[in-house]
Design an enzyme around this catalytic site. Structure first.
Site, PDB file in Angstrom:
ATOM      1  N   SER A  91      -4.807   1.178  -9.119  1.00 44.36           N
ATOM      2  CA  SER A  91      -4.851   1.725  -7.772  1.00 44.36           C
ATOM      3  C   SER A  91      -6.193   1.451  -7.115  1.00 44.36           C
ATOM      4  CB  SER A  91      -4.577   3.227  -7.808  1.00 44.36           C
ATOM      5  OG  SER A  91      -4.334   3.719  -6.505  1.00 44.36           O
ATOM      6  N   ASP A 114      -9.011 -10.699 -10.334  1.00 44.54           N
ATOM      7  CA  ASP A 114      -9.204  -9.342  -9.816  1.00 44.54           C
ATOM      8  C   ASP A 114      -8.268  -9.165  -8.636  1.00 44.54           C
ATOM      9  OD1 ASP A 114     -10.228  -6.802  -9.324  1.00 44.54           O
ATOM     10  OD2 ASP A 114     -11.768  -7.578  -7.969  1.00 44.54           O
ATOM     11  N   THR A 115      -7.340  -8.238  -8.741  1.00 39.84           N
ATOM     12  CA  THR A 115      -6.301  -8.108  -7.715  1.00 39.84           C
ATOM     13  C   THR A 115      -6.456  -6.800  -6.951  1.00 39.84           C
ATOM     14  OG1 THR A 115      -4.729  -7.045  -9.234  1.00 39.84           O
ATOM     15  CG2 THR A 115      -4.728  -9.450  -9.135  1.00 39.84           C
ATOM     16  N   ASN A 165     -11.145   4.509 -16.816  1.00 40.58           N
ATOM     17  CA  ASN A 165     -12.489   4.289 -16.292  1.00 40.58           C
ATOM     18  C   ASN A 165     -13.084   5.580 -15.727  1.00 40.58           C
ATOM     19  OD1 ASN A 165     -14.738   2.763 -15.536  1.00 40.58           O
ATOM     20  ND2 ASN A 165     -13.892   2.313 -13.512  1.00 40.58           N
ATOM     21  N   GLY A 219      22.992 -16.601  24.532  1.00 43.30           N
ATOM     22  CA  GLY A 219      22.385 -15.865  25.636  1.00 43.30           C
ATOM     23  C   GLY A 219      22.623 -14.382  25.453  1.00 43.30           C
ATOM     24  N   SER A 254      23.913 -10.512  26.026  1.00 47.21           N
ATOM     25  CA  SER A 254      25.198  -9.915  26.380  1.00 47.21           C
ATOM     26  C   SER A 254      25.251  -9.736  27.898  1.00 47.21           C
ATOM     27  CB  SER A 254      25.344  -8.548  25.689  1.00 47.21           C
ATOM     28  OG  SER A 254      26.539  -7.918  26.078  1.00 47.21           O
ATOM     29  N   SER A 308      24.010 -14.850  19.142  1.00 42.67           N
ATOM     30  CA  SER A 308      23.191 -15.555  18.132  1.00 42.67           C
ATOM     31  C   SER A 308      21.706 -15.449  18.471  1.00 42.67           C
ATOM     32  CB  SER A 308      23.613 -17.022  18.010  1.00 42.67           C
ATOM     33  OG  SER A 308      23.763 -17.662  19.241  1.00 42.67           O
TER      34      SER A 308
END
Length: 634
Positions: free
Chosen positions: A32, A110-111, A165, A467, A469, A541
């Site tokens: 975390s 290291d993330t 830690n 196009g 509605s 669409s």
């Protein structure tokens, strides 16, 4: 560098040889936010003498800027390279660092700990052999701890170091350590980890990082560096069957043709039988070539060029395998996917899958379920959002060679790329090929589209009316079809409302359902083109990506996008069905133009300004354009 013994350059070859013989361990730190991941790596780099004097001086100055007192060093600054990371005191990007000891070489990733950067964490874990899971002793096991541990297990990492830690901030209390370790082992019991080594540490003070700490006399295990130096990572890549994805065909001259790539599993030597996939052609290895000299044998991890005894067709993206134990081949799979984009994954939308060196078009055909990373429960879902994990079925436009991810991580992993932006939007693991992929084949037909069209005396074409509605798409399409019928043309119209009464009556109006709606209509329209018809398709669409997919389904020049364009207020004024009014009132959800977007065409074949042209004039314009293009007779 303080404490650093430079190599004896009189024996530089011996020194380099010793470095080459060291084993390499790739590991990741995860957990975390503010659990101390960057500080721990900075401490490891410092203690392993991987910091030069000028770097150390610069680091001390930087540490003072960020509030560190006296001669103390903020070790996290060694890793947090982005300005935003230093300012916020967090990790955002994946930081890769190299260091070594007398026994082993290391590459550490290291993330970041923030949930929004979970995708970065998955990227770092994809190549790791071991994971260090950091837990703040004051906070215990958190949601992000569970999320990262699940992803670690999903990506096939089987060795975990549980670094609890900031023990200095809880008075090095053994009860705190024992409780956190027990909690972690309980929730991770079914993750498939082969070994979990729990170590109490203080990355800032250095307790149990490189040497054992007097502050934890109750801990009799190894310090972290000693454990990393000696841990055995089981790798069966050498025992697995030979696999080498072809990166490029090496043809420097007419007398040499080889296939270059990296051996991802197994071994290969001259005389071995091989099979090229997906073609299935077989041969034997003639030479194993490298820059310096030919090899008697190549092993996993080496990059080589193979020459074969026979001239067989092999291209980039193919896989050369052991003849007697080849990989599988398929174009449909069940996969586990981690979604890494702010834009949701939409079934039916076309993406690019990159597996090994092969790129192919991919569609998600079915989302089976989404996985709750906290409870691991399977939840019903039609899409995947940012950082979500799900099990989905996918179909490709060609066959690829693969091994299931659990059997071979290098052969069963893939990434998903957005075709519009080239952004990597997903990371996936192949679970298995779908059975129907091996028993469905395309049937060859003797009567062609060209013959059917010639019998009708016309060229097949798809007129795609898009196009808002109320723009007048259906009205204009109907008038165009009447004109074509009067000219003796064979036509058919697919209208949005009509199709939703039958073929697509199971679909709603969410973004995912709209994508599937257009995919189905595109496939039906393609069949009508194959019958030699002029097909008119009238659908809102709303997404450019889906209209582009339909365009790519058919041959060049067969798809004509007709944009029936009116401003939104004009479309609302023509609202004879009262749909816009209901949408404004919140009675209709996901209504295009109100709470769902409409992406107007950027370069349509025909642009109809329906605010200025009457329907009859719009139909005449379309007929005229088709005549000019030679698609219909005058």
């Amino acid at each position: 560098m303080d404490g650093y013994a430079a190599p004896d350059f009189a024996n530089i070859e011996e020194y380099l040889d010793s470095q080459l013989k060291k084993s390499l361990l790739r590991f990741i730190t995860c957990g975390s936010v503010d659990d101390g991941k960057s500080t721990l790596i900075g401490r490891l780099l410092y203690e392993s003498k991987m910091i030069f004097d000028d770097q150390l001086a610069s680091l001390k100055n930087e540490s003072k800027k960020f509030g560190t007192q006296g001669e103390e060093i903020d070790f996290a600054l060694l890793v947090d390279g982005l300005a935003a990371e230093r300012e916020q005191g967090i990790t955002i990007d994946v930081a890769y660092r190299f260091f070594s000891t007398d026994r082993r070489k290391f590459i550490v990733a290291d993330t970041p700990g923030h949930e929004q950067y979970t995708r970065n964490m998955a990227t770092g874990a994809s190549t790791a052999d071991l994971a260090i899971v950091m837990i703040d002793a004051r906070k215990g096991v958190l949601t992000q701890t569970r999320r990262h541990s699940f992803i670690v297990s999903l990506l096939g990492i089987r060795n975990v170091v549980l670094c609890i830690n900031k023990m200095d901030l809880v008075g090095y209390d053994q009860d705190v350590f024992d409780e956190i370790e027990a909690d972690y082992r309980e929730f991770a019991a079914d993750f498939g980890f082969e070994h979990i080594q729990a170590i109490p540490v203080s990355a800032l003070a250095g307790d149990n990082v490189v040497v054992g700490s007097e502050n934890t006399p109750w801990y009799d295990g190894p310090p972290l560096m000693e454990y990393l130096d000696t841990v055995e990572i089981a790798s069966d890549a050498q025992e697995q069957p030979f696999r080498m994805p072809v990166q490029w065909v090496n043809r420097p001259n007419l007398d040499f043709r080889g296939f270059a790539g990296q051996v991802v599993s197994g071994t290969i030597k001259p005389g071995d039988g091989v099979r090229a996939l997906p073609s299935g052609k077989t041969s034997k290895v003639a030479r194993v070539v490298t820059m310096g000299a030919d090899l008697d044998e190549a092993v996993e991890g080496q990059s080589v060029t193979l020459t074969l005894e026979d001239e067989i067709d092999i291209s980039r993206g193919d896989v050369i395998c052991a003849d007697k134990s080849p990989a599988e081949v398929s174009d449909q799979f069940q996969t586990t996917m981690i979604w890494m984009s702010d834009s949701p994954m939409l079934p039916g939308r076309s993406y690019v899958m990159k597996v090994g060196a092969r790129e192919c078009q991919m569609q998600v055909t079915e989302q089976r379920h989404r996985i709750d990373v906290n409870t691991r429960a399977h939840e019903a879902a039609k899409t995947l959002g940012l950082n979500e994990i799900g099990v989905v079925n996918v179909a490709l436009d060609r066959e690829v060679a693969f091994d299931p991810y659990k059997a071979n991580r290098r052969m069963g992993g893939f990434i998903v790329i957005d075709r519009m932006t080239n952004e990597t939007v997903g990371l996936g693991l192949i679970n298995f090929a779908l059975r129907r992929a091996s028993n469905i084949h395309r049937q060859s037909l003797d009567v062609s589209k060209e013959l059917r069209a010639s019998m009708k005396g016309q060229k097949p074409v798809m007129l795609w009316f898009t196009g808002l509605s109320g723009a007048g798409k259906s009205t204009v399409a109907n008038l165009v079809e009447k004109r074509l019928a009067a000219m003796g043309k064979h036509t058919y119209t697919l209208d949005g409302d009509n199709v939703r009464h039958g073929l697509n009556n199971d679909l709603g109006f969410t973004d995912a359902d709209r994508v599937e709606n257009i995919r189905r209509v595109g496939e039906v329209s393609k069949l009508m083109l194959d019958a030699g018809l002029i097909v008119l398709v009238s659908f809102i669409s709303p997404f450019r990506a889906e209209r582009r997919i339909v365009r790519q389904m058919v041959e060049e020049g067969e798809f004509w996008e007709v944009f029936v364009d009116v401003p939104l207020d004009v479309a609302e004024s023509r609202d004879v069905k009262g749909l816009y009014k209901k949408a404004r009132a919140g009675e209709i959800k996901n209504f295009t133009g109100i709470d769902s977007p409409y992406e107007a065409p950027t370069d349509p074949e025909i642009h109809v300004d329906a605010d200025k042209l009457a329907p009859e004039e719009a139909a005449e314009l379309i007929i005229s354009r088709l005549e000019q293009a030679g698609l219909i007779g005058g």
